[in-house]
Every structure is written in C-alpha cells, then in structure tokens.
Write a protein that holds these residues in place. Structure first.
Motif, short mmCIF file in Angstrom:
data_model
loop_
_atom_site.label_atom_id
_atom_site.label_comp_id
_atom_site.label_asym_id
_atom_site.label_seq_id
_atom_site.Cartn_x
_atom_site.Cartn_y
_atom_site.Cartn_z
N GLU A 50 0.81 -1.22 0.00
CA GLU A 50 0.00 0.00 0.00
C GLU A 50 0.85 1.27 0.00
O GLU A 50 0.47 2.27 -0.61
CB GLU A 50 -0.92 0.01 1.22
N GLU A 51 2.01 1.22 0.66
CA GLU A 51 2.80 2.43 0.82
C GLU A 51 3.82 2.66 -0.29
O GLU A 51 4.02 3.79 -0.73
CB GLU A 51 3.53 2.40 2.17
N VAL A 52 4.50 1.60 -0.74
CA VAL A 52 5.57 1.78 -1.73
C VAL A 52 5.40 0.93 -2.97
O VAL A 52 6.27 0.93 -3.85
CB VAL A 52 6.96 1.52 -1.08
N GLY A 53 4.32 0.15 -3.05
CA GLY A 53 4.06 -0.63 -4.25
C GLY A 53 4.81 -1.93 -4.34
O GLY A 53 4.96 -2.48 -5.44
N LEU A 54 5.29 -2.45 -3.22
CA LEU A 54 5.96 -3.75 -3.24
C LEU A 54 4.92 -4.82 -3.56
O LEU A 54 3.94 -4.98 -2.83
CB LEU A 54 6.62 -4.04 -1.89
N GLU A 55 5.14 -5.56 -4.63
CA GLU A 55 4.14 -6.51 -5.09
C GLU A 55 4.26 -7.85 -4.36
O GLU A 55 5.31 -8.19 -3.82
CB GLU A 55 4.28 -6.73 -6.61
N HIS A 56 3.17 -8.59 -4.40
CA HIS A 56 3.14 -9.91 -3.77
C HIS A 56 4.22 -10.80 -4.36
O HIS A 56 4.38 -10.91 -5.58
CB HIS A 56 1.77 -10.56 -3.99
N GLY A 57 5.01 -11.41 -3.50
CA GLY A 57 6.05 -12.31 -3.96
C GLY A 57 7.39 -11.65 -4.24
O GLY A 57 8.37 -12.35 -4.50
N GLU A 58 7.46 -10.33 -4.19
CA GLU A 58 8.72 -9.65 -4.48
C GLU A 58 9.70 -9.69 -3.30
O GLU A 58 10.91 -9.62 -3.51
CB GLU A 58 8.47 -8.19 -4.87
N ALA A 59 9.19 -9.77 -2.08
CA ALA A 59 10.05 -9.73 -0.91
C ALA A 59 10.48 -11.14 -0.51
O ALA A 59 9.65 -12.03 -0.37
CB ALA A 59 9.34 -9.05 0.25
N ASP A 60 11.78 -11.31 -0.32
CA ASP A 60 12.31 -12.57 0.22
C ASP A 60 12.57 -12.33 1.71
O ASP A 60 13.65 -11.88 2.11
CB ASP A 60 13.60 -12.93 -0.50
N VAL A 61 11.55 -12.58 2.52
CA VAL A 61 11.62 -12.28 3.95
C VAL A 61 12.40 -13.38 4.65
O VAL A 61 12.08 -14.57 4.54
CB VAL A 61 10.20 -12.15 4.55
N VAL A 62 13.43 -12.99 5.42
CA VAL A 62 14.32 -13.97 6.05
C VAL A 62 13.98 -14.19 7.52
O VAL A 62 14.38 -15.20 8.10
CB VAL A 62 15.79 -13.54 5.92
N GLY A 63 13.29 -13.26 8.13
CA GLY A 63 12.98 -13.38 9.55
C GLY A 63 12.59 -12.03 10.11
O GLY A 63 12.24 -11.11 9.38
N HIS A 64 12.66 -11.91 11.43
CA HIS A 64 12.28 -10.64 12.04
C HIS A 64 13.21 -10.30 13.20
O HIS A 64 13.87 -11.18 13.78
CB HIS A 64 10.82 -10.66 12.51
#
Length: 244
Positions: free
Chosen positions: A121-135
C-alpha cells in the motif's frame, strides 16, 4: 588514513562488509526465537493457558499489534535499506523516517501479512517480491503499538509513494549508515520510560531516529560488524529539541 585517523585497511573492511549484509543472522535468530516461543506455548498449554496454533504472541492489554518491513536492496554491488518519510499532516510521527508498515487489520492472517500488505500500500511492493528472512525483536512505541520488524530482500527498482501517509521514499546505503561520522546518540529522560538512549543516523540529507532507529541499530548489529558505541555522545534535558 580516514578523517578519523584510522588506517585505510579498516575502511576497506567496512566497505566489504557493507556490500554483503549477512541476513542469515536474522534468519538464525528468528528460528531460535520461534523455538523458544514454541516451548513457552507448550508449557502454557499444559498449564491450561496460552494460545495454540499461532506464531504471534498475544498483545498486551492497551497495546495494538503492528508490523513493518525493513527492505534491503542490493544496488551497484552494495546493500541499501529502503525507508519512507512520513507525511507532515499525520498526527503520529509527522516527517519522521520509517520502514513501510502499520497496524494489524482483522483480515491479516499474521503479522507478516500485515507488513507485506502495508509495504504494498505504501511503496508498491508486489506480492512475492520480498524474500523475507525473519524478524528482529518486537519493540513498543510511545503510541502504544507493539511492532514486529521483518527483514527481507526486495528487487532493485524504482519505488514511489502510493499512500497519502508517505511523503518520500529514501534508499540509503549501508556504507553511510555504519559510518561513525554519520551516527550520534544522546541520553535523556522520557515521561513514560525514564532514562532512554536515542539514536540518530544522518545519511543523504535524512535523519533516522526514534523507534525506526532502534530497529536499525539491531538490524546493523545483527547483520554487520557495526556496534553502537558503549556510551552516548551527550546527555540532554527531557525537553531538548528533537529533529523536525
């Protein structure tokens, strides 16, 4: 020699590190935290309390859940971190630098879903674009949010504000964020938390401070050899000026 009189070898070491943030350290710590949480939930279930089947611990009374994404971008061989600058018309933290994120909504499956929805919603990062490694470690803000900061790599492309809450998007080099000349901190009294230490990162004409700087300190300490100095640069009065 550097401006601080340090050997060039140290500068080269820092630059090599900055080109390759070790995000696997975040993944390892997240797995360890999840394992500890599983043990605590199992103990709670045996005692007749606790919530089974959820990775998100229950929020304390009076607090609201929120999540952010710290997006890491490899650009020109060096790692960068994406921040948003909050719009001046906002009631909470106007004009401050933030990571994309916000409060959890009823339809969000979990806090990771919150972070990814807000980033879209804020920067237009599309579904599947982020490779989230943890928190990182959850933090509590003065506005009564418990925030979970997720960390992930995202594509190197143009990102533009897509929400009225976002005034600008800044992609800042980690080389600048770990430069000792760009960092300072201060100790002051807080009306609710007592004595606190505030961190300030001055890079590219932007100043990252507040809750986002606290998250950034942990991100840099977990993924690079940078560490916060043991003592702040100064102690100031509780009503001393803060960055605009």
């Amino acid at each position: 020699m550097s401006a601080r009189g340090e050997p060039n070898g140290r500068i080269k070491a820092v630059r090599l590190l900055d080109r390759d943030m070790d995000l696997s350290r975040v993944a390892e710590r997240s797995r360890a935290s999840a394992s500890d949480g599983d043990e605590q939930r199992e103990a709670g279930e045996e005692a007749g309390s606790g919530s089974a089947g959820t990775d998100d611990p229950p929020v304390e009374e009076g607090m609201r859940d929120a999540a952010v994404l710290a997006p890491v971008i490899e650009r020109d061989g060096d790692d960068h971190v994406l921040f948003t600058k909050r719009a001046e018309h906002l009631t909470d933290h106007p004009g401050q630098m933030s990571f994309p994120g916000g409060g959890r909504e009823p339809d969000d499956a979990d806090l990771l879903a919150t972070a990814l929805r807000e980033a879209n919603e804020e920067v237009g990062l599309e579904h599947g674009e982020a490779d989230v490694v943890g928190h990182l470690t959850d933090i509590r803000t003065v506005t009564n949010y418990r925030v979970r900061p997720f960390v992930g790599r995202v594509p190197d492309r143009e990102y533009v504000p897509r929400d009225s809450e976002v005034a600008e998007i800044a992609v800042l080099p980690v080389t600048g964020l770990v430069d000792p000349d760009n960092y300072e901190s201060e100790r002051r009294d807080h009306p609710h938390y007592g004595e606190i230490r505030l961190h300030f990162f001055h890079v590219g004409g932007y100043t990252v401070w507040g809750a986002t700087a606290n998250m950034l300190v942990q991100l840099l300490e977990w993924t690079t050899d940078w560490t916060r100095p043991p003592e702040p640069d100064r102690t100031v009065d509780a009503d001393a000026d803060l960055p605009g």
